[in-house]
Design an enzyme around this catalytic site. Sequence first.
Site, PDB file in Angstrom:
ATOM      1  N   ASP A  95       0.810  -1.209   0.000  1.00 20.95           N
ATOM      2  CA  ASP A  95       0.000   0.000   0.000  1.00 20.95           C
ATOM      3  C   ASP A  95       0.851   1.270   0.000  1.00 20.95           C
ATOM      4  OD1 ASP A  95      -3.020   0.940   0.728  1.00 20.95           O
ATOM      5  OD2 ASP A  95      -1.530   2.229   1.661  1.00 20.95           O
ATOM      6  N   VAL A  96       0.604   2.126  -0.954  1.00 19.80           N
ATOM      7  CA  VAL A  96       1.368   3.372  -1.080  1.00 19.80           C
ATOM      8  C   VAL A  96       1.183   4.255   0.153  1.00 19.80           C
ATOM      9  CG1 VAL A  96       1.638   5.461  -2.442  1.00 19.80           C
ATOM     10  CG2 VAL A  96       1.222   3.292  -3.570  1.00 19.80           C
TER      11      VAL A  96
END
Length: 279
Positions: A255-256
């Site tokens: 997840d960024v």
Amino acid sequence: MNWIDHESYLEIYPPKEFNFEECLIFLGRSNQEVLHQIKDGAVYKLIKIKDSLILCKIGYINNCIKVEFPIRTPSILVRKKVGEYIWELFDLDQDLGEFYQMASRDKILKNLAHKYFGLRIMCIPDLFEALVWAIMGQQINLPFAYTLKQRFVEQFGEFITFEGERFWLFPSFEKIASLNVDDLRKLQFTTRKAEYIIGIAKDMKCGKLTKELLLQQDYHQVQTSLMLIRGIGAWTADYVMMKCLHQTSSFPIADVGLHNALRNLLSLKEKPTMNHQLA
DNA sequence: ATCCAGGAACTGT
DNA sequence: ACAGTTCATGGA
């Protein structure tokens, strides 16, 4: 579930690791949110229980969650379902005692766990909503993801009006299963996302994909069954397990948002990579 | 303009 | 198994 039914309202007793204010801050993070509203320290949310639309006002008084019904008080059976829904929404089955013990010994989590003590995962109990929201958010910025959700909900969802405001319900998979790709392309969904979402709606409509089936499986089984579905990769599978299926092992490591959070927390110049070693 | 965003499928090796 | 490419659009 620990609660008392007072007929016109419910009192829900959360576990001790619970901070309503922190949860409210999370729920209020976007001013584009259409599925709940926050006013005077309470969450207003529309819930559907067996074909009836229930507007709930979820507040916090005397260390307990108070659920009121601004429009009309539903029957005892429906109130019970509402209580279960809200219990699940705040992820209250989760015992965080062990987590906080672990976090207190962890260099990185220690301060965070203290600062945000009692913040829980705000869940998305509806499997279809969790899946669709995750797919909408793939590879686009969060404001645009909210724009897509707003269009989707206001085009295909139900609403009620109370005191001049509209309260929306996430569209049903039955409704979305009957759409074609162009219906969603008009809302600026990509062709792919439109195909993914309609495909999932059809899987759910024919009963091939249900929350009940997934809840019977362990972490790896769920991940495998979800990733067999077109449009669901590791990130989406983990996201949905975390937000909907209460799988404590799930962790969307790619997840960024998590990467950026670590970069900020550790004052890194660049985002950490997947094989980054923490000193 | 250029790069990135709460990725995943597809293609080629 | 693994890396590179394509999808598509808004926001900084």
